[in-house]
Design an enzyme around this catalytic site. Structure first.
Site, PDB file in Angstrom:
ATOM      1  N   ARG A  36       0.811  -1.219   0.000  1.00 49.32           N
ATOM      2  CA  ARG A  36       0.000   0.000   0.000  1.00 49.32           C
ATOM      3  C   ARG A  36       0.843   1.268   0.000  1.00 49.32           C
ATOM      4  O   ARG A  36       0.385   2.335   0.346  1.00 49.32           O
ATOM      5  CB  ARG A  36      -0.945  -0.006   1.204  1.00 49.32           C
ATOM      6  CG  ARG A  36      -1.915  -1.164   1.107  1.00 49.32           C
ATOM      7  CD  ARG A  36      -2.847  -1.273   2.283  1.00 49.32           C
ATOM      8  NE  ARG A  36      -3.350  -2.626   2.416  1.00 49.32           N
ATOM      9  CZ  ARG A  36      -4.301  -3.152   1.653  1.00 49.32           C
ATOM     10  NH1 ARG A  36      -4.877  -2.421   0.726  1.00 49.32           N
ATOM     11  NH2 ARG A  36      -4.685  -4.400   1.822  1.00 49.32           N
ATOM     12  N   HIS A  66       3.669 -10.897  -5.711  1.00 52.99           N
ATOM     13  CA  HIS A  66       2.502 -10.120  -6.148  1.00 52.99           C
ATOM     14  C   HIS A  66       2.889  -8.650  -6.099  1.00 52.99           C
ATOM     15  O   HIS A  66       3.400  -8.164  -5.094  1.00 52.99           O
ATOM     16  CB  HIS A  66       1.294 -10.395  -5.246  1.00 52.99           C
ATOM     17  CG  HIS A  66      -0.006  -9.970  -5.865  1.00 52.99           C
ATOM     18  ND1 HIS A  66      -0.302  -8.657  -6.156  1.00 52.99           N
ATOM     19  CD2 HIS A  66      -1.075 -10.688  -6.293  1.00 52.99           C
ATOM     20  CE1 HIS A  66      -1.499  -8.593  -6.722  1.00 52.99           C
ATOM     21  NE2 HIS A  66      -1.988  -9.808  -6.817  1.00 52.99           N
ATOM     22  N   TYR A  69      -0.542  -3.099  -4.752  1.00 49.57           N
ATOM     23  CA  TYR A  69      -1.924  -2.859  -5.199  1.00 49.57           C
ATOM     24  C   TYR A  69      -2.122  -1.548  -5.947  1.00 49.57           C
ATOM     25  O   TYR A  69      -3.066  -1.400  -6.709  1.00 49.57           O
ATOM     26  CB  TYR A  69      -2.855  -2.822  -3.985  1.00 49.57           C
ATOM     27  CG  TYR A  69      -3.032  -4.149  -3.299  1.00 49.57           C
ATOM     28  CD1 TYR A  69      -3.319  -5.299  -4.039  1.00 49.57           C
ATOM     29  CD2 TYR A  69      -2.936  -4.262  -1.925  1.00 49.57           C
ATOM     30  CE1 TYR A  69      -3.487  -6.516  -3.413  1.00 49.57           C
ATOM     31  CE2 TYR A  69      -3.114  -5.478  -1.286  1.00 49.57           C
ATOM     32  CZ  TYR A  69      -3.389  -6.595  -2.028  1.00 49.57           C
ATOM     33  OH  TYR A  69      -3.564  -7.792  -1.410  1.00 49.57           O
ATOM     34  N   HIS A 106      -2.084  -6.825 -11.609  1.00 49.34           N
ATOM     35  CA  HIS A 106      -3.399  -6.602 -12.207  1.00 49.34           C
ATOM     36  C   HIS A 106      -3.227  -5.639 -13.380  1.00 49.34           C
ATOM     37  O   HIS A 106      -2.545  -4.615 -13.244  1.00 49.34           O
ATOM     38  CB  HIS A 106      -4.356  -6.012 -11.174  1.00 49.34           C
ATOM     39  CG  HIS A 106      -4.594  -6.923 -10.000  1.00 49.34           C
ATOM     40  ND1 HIS A 106      -5.330  -6.568  -8.911  1.00 49.34           N
ATOM     41  CD2 HIS A 106      -4.177  -8.197  -9.760  1.00 49.34           C
ATOM     42  CE1 HIS A 106      -5.359  -7.569  -8.043  1.00 49.34           C
ATOM     43  NE2 HIS A 106      -4.665  -8.571  -8.530  1.00 49.34           N
ATOM     44  N   GLU A 142      -2.898 -10.890 -14.230  1.00 50.58           N
ATOM     45  CA  GLU A 142      -3.947 -11.634 -13.521  1.00 50.58           C
ATOM     46  C   GLU A 142      -5.314 -11.197 -14.028  1.00 50.58           C
ATOM     47  O   GLU A 142      -5.584 -10.002 -14.176  1.00 50.58           O
ATOM     48  CB  GLU A 142      -3.836 -11.366 -12.010  1.00 50.58           C
ATOM     49  CG  GLU A 142      -4.947 -12.065 -11.227  1.00 50.58           C
ATOM     50  CD  GLU A 142      -4.730 -12.045  -9.720  1.00 50.58           C
ATOM     51  OE1 GLU A 142      -3.706 -11.514  -9.250  1.00 50.58           O
ATOM     52  OE2 GLU A 142      -5.611 -12.571  -9.016  1.00 50.58           O
ATOM     53  N   ASP A 176      -7.345 -16.299 -11.522  1.00 50.58           N
ATOM     54  CA  ASP A 176      -7.878 -16.297 -10.157  1.00 50.58           C
ATOM     55  C   ASP A 176      -9.308 -16.850 -10.198  1.00 50.58           C
ATOM     56  O   ASP A 176     -10.149 -16.350 -10.947  1.00 50.58           O
ATOM     57  CB  ASP A 176      -7.849 -14.855  -9.618  1.00 50.58           C
ATOM     58  CG  ASP A 176      -8.210 -14.764  -8.161  1.00 50.58           C
ATOM     59  OD1 ASP A 176      -9.316 -15.217  -7.794  1.00 50.58           O
ATOM     60  OD2 ASP A 176      -7.404 -14.235  -7.374  1.00 50.58           O
ATOM     61  N   HIS A 179     -11.991 -14.254  -9.006  1.00 47.97           N
ATOM     62  CA  HIS A 179     -12.228 -13.230 -10.025  1.00 47.97           C
ATOM     63  C   HIS A 179     -12.990 -13.813 -11.222  1.00 47.97           C
ATOM     64  O   HIS A 179     -13.873 -13.161 -11.775  1.00 47.97           O
ATOM     65  CB  HIS A 179     -10.902 -12.635 -10.505  1.00 47.97           C
ATOM     66  CG  HIS A 179     -10.074 -12.042  -9.400  1.00 47.97           C
ATOM     67  ND1 HIS A 179      -8.784 -11.624  -9.579  1.00 47.97           N
ATOM     68  CD2 HIS A 179     -10.361 -11.804  -8.086  1.00 47.97           C
ATOM     69  CE1 HIS A 179      -8.301 -11.156  -8.432  1.00 47.97           C
ATOM     70  NE2 HIS A 179      -9.239 -11.266  -7.514  1.00 47.97           N
ATOM     71  N   HIS A 214      -4.655 -18.803  -8.936  1.00 49.46           N
ATOM     72  CA  HIS A 214      -4.952 -18.276  -7.603  1.00 49.46           C
ATOM     73  C   HIS A 214      -6.250 -18.948  -7.190  1.00 49.46           C
ATOM     74  O   HIS A 214      -7.273 -18.780  -7.864  1.00 49.46           O
ATOM     75  CB  HIS A 214      -5.159 -16.759  -7.658  1.00 49.46           C
ATOM     76  CG  HIS A 214      -3.895 -15.978  -7.569  1.00 49.46           C
ATOM     77  ND1 HIS A 214      -3.849 -14.617  -7.754  1.00 49.46           N
ATOM     78  CD2 HIS A 214      -2.633 -16.367  -7.270  1.00 49.46           C
ATOM     79  CE1 HIS A 214      -2.597 -14.205  -7.587  1.00 49.46           C
ATOM     80  NE2 HIS A 214      -1.841 -15.247  -7.304  1.00 49.46           N
ATOM     81  N   ASP A 227     -14.832  -8.311  -5.980  1.00 51.48           N
ATOM     82  CA  ASP A 227     -13.644  -9.076  -5.640  1.00 51.48           C
ATOM     83  C   ASP A 227     -13.456  -9.139  -4.129  1.00 51.48           C
ATOM     84  O   ASP A 227     -12.929  -8.217  -3.541  1.00 51.48           O
ATOM     85  CB  ASP A 227     -12.433  -8.390  -6.306  1.00 51.48           C
ATOM     86  CG  ASP A 227     -11.107  -9.056  -5.953  1.00 51.48           C
ATOM     87  OD1 ASP A 227     -11.117 -10.105  -5.285  1.00 51.48           O
ATOM     88  OD2 ASP A 227     -10.063  -8.508  -6.346  1.00 51.48           O
ATOM     89  N   HIS A 229     -12.265 -12.250  -1.473  1.00 49.96           N
ATOM     90  CA  HIS A 229     -11.910 -13.659  -1.317  1.00 49.96           C
ATOM     91  C   HIS A 229     -12.522 -14.251  -0.051  1.00 49.96           C
ATOM     92  O   HIS A 229     -12.589 -13.592   0.976  1.00 49.96           O
ATOM     93  CB  HIS A 229     -10.390 -13.828  -1.247  1.00 49.96           C
ATOM     94  CG  HIS A 229      -9.680 -13.330  -2.480  1.00 49.96           C
ATOM     95  ND1 HIS A 229      -8.321 -13.309  -2.593  1.00 49.96           N
ATOM     96  CD2 HIS A 229     -10.162 -12.858  -3.658  1.00 49.96           C
ATOM     97  CE1 HIS A 229      -7.984 -12.830  -3.783  1.00 49.96           C
ATOM     98  NE2 HIS A 229      -9.077 -12.537  -4.444  1.00 49.96           N
ATOM     99  N   GLU A 259      -4.956 -17.224  -1.751  1.00 42.34           N
ATOM    100  CA  GLU A 259      -4.876 -15.836  -1.257  1.00 42.34           C
ATOM    101  C   GLU A 259      -6.053 -15.603  -0.315  1.00 42.34           C
ATOM    102  O   GLU A 259      -6.710 -14.575  -0.357  1.00 42.34           O
ATOM    103  CB  GLU A 259      -4.962 -14.842  -2.410  1.00 42.34           C
ATOM    104  CG  GLU A 259      -3.817 -14.872  -3.377  1.00 42.34           C
ATOM    105  CD  GLU A 259      -4.064 -13.948  -4.558  1.00 42.34           C
ATOM    106  OE1 GLU A 259      -5.147 -14.042  -5.184  1.00 42.34           O
ATOM    107  OE2 GLU A 259      -3.196 -13.123  -4.844  1.00 42.34           O
TER     108      GLU A 259
HETATM  109 ZN   LIG Z   1      -5.473 -13.237  -7.050  1.00 38.79          ZN
END
Ligand SMILES: [Zn+2]
Length: 284
Positions: A36, A66, A69, A106, A142, A176, A179, A214, A227, A229, A259
Protein backbone atom coordinates in the site's frame (compact mmCIF):
# COMPACT_ATOMS: atom_id res chain seq x y z
CA UNK A 1 1.00 -30.90 -6.43
CA UNK A 2 2.58 -27.52 -5.90
CA UNK A 3 0.52 -25.63 -3.36
CA UNK A 4 1.31 -22.23 -1.90
CA UNK A 5 -0.26 -19.39 -0.02
CA UNK A 6 0.29 -15.67 0.05
CA UNK A 7 2.17 -15.16 3.30
CA UNK A 8 3.42 -12.15 5.23
CA UNK A 9 6.97 -10.83 4.87
CA UNK A 10 6.97 -9.26 8.34
CA UNK A 11 10.51 -9.39 9.71
CA UNK A 12 12.05 -9.83 6.22
CA UNK A 13 11.20 -11.75 3.04
CA UNK A 14 13.19 -14.78 4.22
CA UNK A 15 10.73 -15.22 7.11
CA UNK A 16 7.96 -15.92 4.61
CA UNK A 17 9.42 -19.32 3.70
CA UNK A 18 9.05 -20.76 7.20
CA UNK A 19 5.49 -19.48 7.40
CA UNK A 20 4.64 -21.31 4.18
CA UNK A 21 6.32 -24.56 5.22
CA UNK A 22 4.69 -24.48 8.63
CA UNK A 23 1.20 -24.65 7.12
CA UNK A 24 2.18 -27.43 4.70
CA UNK A 25 2.99 -25.48 1.54
CA UNK A 26 5.73 -26.22 -1.00
CA UNK A 27 5.23 -22.96 -2.94
CA UNK A 28 4.82 -19.37 -1.82
CA UNK A 29 3.55 -15.95 -2.80
CA UNK A 30 4.78 -12.73 -1.19
CA UNK A 31 4.85 -9.00 -1.66
CA UNK A 32 8.34 -7.71 -2.34
CA UNK A 33 7.51 -4.43 -0.58
CA UNK A 34 4.67 -2.75 1.30
CA UNK A 35 1.65 -3.26 -1.02
CA UNK A 36 0.00 0.00 0.00
CA UNK A 37 2.98 2.30 -0.36
CA UNK A 38 4.73 3.80 -3.39
CA UNK A 39 7.95 3.91 -1.42
CA UNK A 40 10.05 0.76 -1.21
CA UNK A 41 12.96 0.35 1.15
CA UNK A 42 16.01 -1.33 -0.36
CA UNK A 43 16.22 -5.09 0.07
CA UNK A 44 18.98 -6.08 2.45
CA UNK A 45 21.52 -8.25 0.55
CA UNK A 46 21.88 -10.64 3.49
CA UNK A 47 18.11 -11.18 3.55
CA UNK A 48 18.10 -11.86 -0.19
CA UNK A 49 20.88 -14.40 0.24
CA UNK A 50 19.09 -16.10 3.08
CA UNK A 51 15.85 -16.16 1.07
CA UNK A 52 17.49 -17.84 -1.93
CA UNK A 53 19.33 -20.37 0.23
CA UNK A 54 16.20 -21.13 2.26
CA UNK A 55 14.09 -21.54 -0.80
CA UNK A 56 16.52 -24.05 -2.31
CA UNK A 57 16.94 -25.95 0.91
CA UNK A 58 13.21 -26.19 1.56
CA UNK A 59 12.41 -26.87 -2.11
CA UNK A 60 9.88 -24.05 -2.38
CA UNK A 61 8.66 -23.91 -5.96
CA UNK A 62 7.50 -21.68 -7.45
CA UNK A 63 8.23 -18.40 -5.69
CA UNK A 64 5.59 -15.89 -6.76
CA UNK A 65 5.70 -12.17 -6.07
CA UNK A 66 2.50 -10.12 -6.15
CA UNK A 67 3.00 -6.52 -7.26
CA UNK A 68 1.78 -3.72 -5.00
CA UNK A 69 -1.92 -2.86 -5.20
CA UNK A 70 -1.51 0.78 -6.22
CA UNK A 71 -0.16 0.04 -9.69
CA UNK A 72 -2.34 1.10 -12.63
CA UNK A 73 -0.32 1.20 -15.83
CA UNK A 74 -3.56 1.62 -17.84
CA UNK A 75 -4.20 4.99 -16.24
CA UNK A 76 -4.69 7.99 -18.57
CA UNK A 77 -3.35 10.22 -15.78
CA UNK A 78 0.33 10.92 -16.36
CA UNK A 79 1.30 11.13 -12.71
CA UNK A 80 -0.39 7.85 -11.72
CA UNK A 81 0.97 6.05 -14.73
CA UNK A 82 4.51 7.29 -14.09
CA UNK A 83 4.41 6.18 -10.48
CA UNK A 84 2.84 2.87 -11.49
CA UNK A 85 5.57 2.13 -14.01
CA UNK A 86 8.24 3.00 -11.45
CA UNK A 87 6.60 0.69 -8.91
CA UNK A 88 6.23 -2.16 -11.40
CA UNK A 89 9.89 -1.79 -12.36
CA UNK A 90 10.88 -1.86 -8.68
CA UNK A 91 8.82 -4.99 -8.11
CA UNK A 92 10.22 -6.64 -11.22
CA UNK A 93 13.82 -5.79 -10.27
CA UNK A 94 13.25 -7.22 -6.81
CA UNK A 95 11.60 -10.34 -8.18
CA UNK A 96 14.61 -10.97 -10.42
CA UNK A 97 16.96 -10.33 -7.52
CA UNK A 98 15.34 -12.88 -5.23
CA UNK A 99 15.02 -15.41 -8.05
CA UNK A 100 11.22 -15.34 -8.17
CA UNK A 101 9.64 -17.40 -10.93
CA UNK A 102 6.67 -15.10 -11.42
CA UNK A 103 5.60 -11.53 -10.76
CA UNK A 104 1.81 -11.21 -10.82
CA UNK A 105 0.07 -7.88 -11.37
CA UNK A 106 -3.40 -6.60 -12.21
CA UNK A 107 -3.62 -5.12 -15.72
CA UNK A 108 -5.28 -1.92 -14.47
CA UNK A 109 -8.31 0.35 -15.05
CA UNK A 110 -8.79 2.68 -17.99
CA UNK A 111 -10.87 5.04 -15.77
CA UNK A 112 -12.98 6.27 -18.68
CA UNK A 113 -10.37 6.61 -21.41
CA UNK A 114 -11.68 3.49 -23.18
CA UNK A 115 -10.75 -0.17 -23.45
CA UNK A 116 -8.52 0.11 -26.47
CA UNK A 117 -6.46 2.97 -25.10
CA UNK A 118 -6.15 1.27 -21.76
CA UNK A 119 -4.89 -1.91 -23.39
CA UNK A 120 -2.35 0.05 -25.45
CA UNK A 121 -1.01 1.69 -22.30
CA UNK A 122 -0.71 -1.64 -20.50
CA UNK A 123 1.18 -3.22 -23.39
CA UNK A 124 3.46 -0.19 -23.78
CA UNK A 125 4.12 -0.26 -20.04
CA UNK A 126 5.05 -3.93 -20.03
CA UNK A 127 7.29 -3.36 -23.05
CA UNK A 128 9.09 -0.59 -21.20
CA UNK A 129 9.60 -2.66 -18.03
CA UNK A 130 10.92 -5.70 -19.89
CA UNK A 131 13.14 -3.68 -22.22
CA UNK A 132 14.74 -1.97 -19.24
CA UNK A 133 15.17 -4.99 -16.96
CA UNK A 134 16.52 -8.34 -18.01
CA UNK A 135 15.65 -11.42 -16.02
CA UNK A 136 14.06 -14.83 -16.17
CA UNK A 137 11.10 -13.91 -13.92
CA UNK A 138 7.85 -14.20 -15.85
CA UNK A 139 5.50 -11.24 -15.71
CA UNK A 140 1.96 -12.55 -15.22
CA UNK A 141 -1.22 -10.64 -15.96
CA UNK A 142 -3.95 -11.63 -13.52
CA UNK A 143 -7.55 -11.81 -14.65
CA UNK A 144 -9.76 -9.55 -12.54
CA UNK A 145 -13.40 -9.46 -11.42
CA UNK A 146 -14.28 -6.63 -13.82
CA UNK A 147 -15.39 -3.93 -11.41
CA UNK A 148 -15.82 -0.44 -12.92
CA UNK A 149 -13.40 0.16 -15.76
CA UNK A 150 -11.01 -2.68 -14.84
CA UNK A 151 -9.32 -4.34 -17.80
CA UNK A 152 -8.52 -8.04 -17.92
CA UNK A 153 -11.73 -9.66 -16.72
CA UNK A 154 -12.15 -10.85 -20.29
CA UNK A 155 -9.66 -13.29 -21.78
CA UNK A 156 -9.89 -11.50 -25.13
CA UNK A 157 -8.55 -8.36 -23.44
CA UNK A 158 -5.67 -10.29 -21.92
CA UNK A 159 -4.97 -11.67 -25.36
CA UNK A 160 -4.92 -8.23 -27.00
CA UNK A 161 -2.43 -7.04 -24.39
CA UNK A 162 -0.13 -9.99 -25.07
CA UNK A 163 -0.49 -9.53 -28.83
CA UNK A 164 0.95 -6.01 -28.54
CA UNK A 165 4.08 -7.10 -26.67
CA UNK A 166 7.60 -7.01 -27.97
CA UNK A 167 8.67 -9.92 -25.75
CA UNK A 168 5.52 -12.00 -25.32
CA UNK A 169 7.67 -14.99 -24.34
CA UNK A 170 8.32 -13.32 -20.97
CA UNK A 171 4.65 -12.80 -20.18
CA UNK A 172 1.89 -15.18 -19.10
CA UNK A 173 -1.38 -15.26 -17.17
CA UNK A 174 -2.42 -15.99 -13.61
CA UNK A 175 -6.03 -17.12 -13.37
CA UNK A 176 -7.88 -16.30 -10.16
CA UNK A 177 -10.90 -18.51 -9.39
CA UNK A 178 -12.69 -15.85 -7.32
CA UNK A 179 -12.23 -13.23 -10.03
CA UNK A 180 -13.31 -15.67 -12.76
CA UNK A 181 -16.44 -16.57 -10.82
CA UNK A 182 -17.42 -12.99 -10.14
CA UNK A 183 -16.67 -12.18 -13.79
CA UNK A 184 -19.37 -14.71 -14.74
CA UNK A 185 -17.69 -18.13 -15.13
CA UNK A 186 -19.66 -20.65 -13.14
CA UNK A 187 -16.90 -22.75 -11.67
CA UNK A 188 -19.32 -24.74 -9.54
CA UNK A 189 -20.15 -26.79 -12.63
CA UNK A 190 -18.13 -28.79 -15.10
CA UNK A 191 -19.81 -26.86 -17.96
CA UNK A 192 -18.67 -23.57 -16.45
CA UNK A 193 -15.09 -24.82 -16.42
CA UNK A 194 -15.51 -26.08 -19.98
CA UNK A 195 -16.59 -22.61 -21.08
CA UNK A 196 -13.79 -20.88 -19.21
CA UNK A 197 -11.16 -23.17 -20.71
CA UNK A 198 -12.61 -22.96 -24.21
CA UNK A 199 -12.68 -19.17 -24.10
CA UNK A 200 -9.20 -19.00 -22.65
CA UNK A 201 -7.92 -21.23 -25.43
CA UNK A 202 -9.85 -19.65 -28.30
CA UNK A 203 -10.46 -15.94 -27.63
CA UNK A 204 -7.84 -15.74 -24.88
CA UNK A 205 -4.07 -16.10 -24.78
CA UNK A 206 -4.11 -19.91 -25.09
CA UNK A 207 -3.53 -22.50 -22.38
CA UNK A 208 0.25 -22.49 -22.81
CA UNK A 209 0.19 -18.97 -21.36
CA UNK A 210 -1.57 -20.09 -18.20
CA UNK A 211 1.14 -20.36 -15.53
CA UNK A 212 -0.52 -20.35 -12.12
CA UNK A 213 -3.93 -20.52 -10.48
CA UNK A 214 -4.95 -18.28 -7.60
CA UNK A 215 -7.43 -20.43 -5.72
CA UNK A 216 -9.83 -18.34 -3.68
CA UNK A 217 -13.49 -18.80 -2.90
CA UNK A 218 -15.77 -15.85 -3.64
CA UNK A 219 -17.85 -14.00 -1.09
CA UNK A 220 -20.05 -12.58 -3.83
CA UNK A 221 -22.37 -14.12 -6.41
CA UNK A 222 -21.69 -15.27 -9.93
CA UNK A 223 -21.29 -12.29 -12.28
CA UNK A 224 -21.26 -9.76 -9.42
CA UNK A 225 -17.92 -8.28 -10.62
CA UNK A 226 -16.98 -7.95 -6.95
CA UNK A 227 -13.64 -9.08 -5.64
CA UNK A 228 -13.69 -10.43 -2.11
CA UNK A 229 -11.91 -13.66 -1.32
CA UNK A 230 -13.43 -16.23 1.03
CA UNK A 231 -11.96 -19.33 2.66
CA UNK A 232 -12.19 -22.42 0.48
CA UNK A 233 -15.65 -23.95 0.85
CA UNK A 234 -17.06 -20.94 2.66
CA UNK A 235 -17.89 -18.86 -0.41
CA UNK A 236 -20.14 -19.19 -3.44
CA UNK A 237 -17.81 -21.55 -5.34
CA UNK A 238 -17.91 -23.97 -2.45
CA UNK A 239 -16.24 -27.24 -1.65
CA UNK A 240 -17.67 -29.06 -4.65
CA UNK A 241 -16.61 -26.31 -7.02
CA UNK A 242 -13.05 -26.59 -5.75
CA UNK A 243 -13.15 -30.34 -6.05
CA UNK A 244 -13.88 -29.85 -9.77
CA UNK A 245 -11.27 -27.13 -10.14
CA UNK A 246 -8.31 -28.87 -8.48
CA UNK A 247 -8.98 -32.12 -10.30
CA UNK A 248 -9.54 -30.61 -13.71
CA UNK A 249 -7.10 -32.20 -16.13
CA UNK A 250 -6.00 -28.89 -17.73
CA UNK A 251 -4.95 -27.56 -14.34
CA UNK A 252 -3.01 -30.63 -13.16
CA UNK A 253 0.46 -29.22 -13.68
CA UNK A 254 -0.24 -25.69 -12.51
CA UNK A 255 0.92 -24.38 -9.15
CA UNK A 256 -2.03 -23.48 -6.93
CA UNK A 257 -1.71 -20.37 -4.76
CA UNK A 258 -4.17 -19.49 -2.01
CA UNK A 259 -4.88 -15.84 -1.26
CA UNK A 260 -7.43 -16.52 1.44
CA UNK A 261 -7.40 -14.76 4.81
CA UNK A 262 -4.70 -15.80 7.26
CA UNK A 263 -5.59 -17.84 10.35
CA UNK A 264 -3.82 -15.97 13.12
CA UNK A 265 -5.10 -18.11 15.90
CA UNK A 266 -3.86 -21.48 14.70
CA UNK A 267 -0.76 -23.34 13.61
CA UNK A 268 -2.28 -25.12 10.62
CA UNK A 269 -4.25 -23.72 7.70
CA UNK A 270 -7.63 -25.33 6.98
CA UNK A 271 -7.63 -23.99 3.40
CA UNK A 272 -4.34 -25.75 2.64
CA UNK A 273 -5.60 -28.96 4.24
CA UNK A 274 -8.91 -28.86 2.40
CA UNK A 275 -7.28 -28.34 -1.01
CA UNK A 276 -4.96 -31.28 -0.33
CA UNK A 277 -7.88 -33.48 0.63
CA UNK A 278 -9.88 -32.50 -2.46
CA UNK A 279 -7.07 -33.27 -4.87
CA UNK A 280 -7.26 -36.88 -5.97
CA UNK A 281 -3.64 -37.63 -6.68
CA UNK A 282 -2.31 -41.00 -7.59
CA UNK A 283 0.01 -42.43 -5.01
CA UNK A 284 3.59 -42.54 -6.13
ZN1 LIG B 1 -5.47 -13.24 -7.05
Amino acid sequence: MRLGKHVSIAGGIDKALDRAVKIGCNAVQIFASNPRSWQAKDLDPATVKSFIAGRNELDINPVVVHAIYLINIASPGEEVRKKSLQALKTDYRRSVKIGADYLVFHPGSHTGSGIERGIKKIAAGINEVLAEIQGSTWLLLENVAGAGTQLGASFAELNSIINQLEEPERVGVCLDTCHSYSAGYNLTREEGLDRLLAEFAEAGPGLDKLKILHINDSLYELGSNKDEHAHIGEGKIGREGFSLIVNRQEFQNLPLILETPWFDDREDDPDVDLIKSLRQEEEI
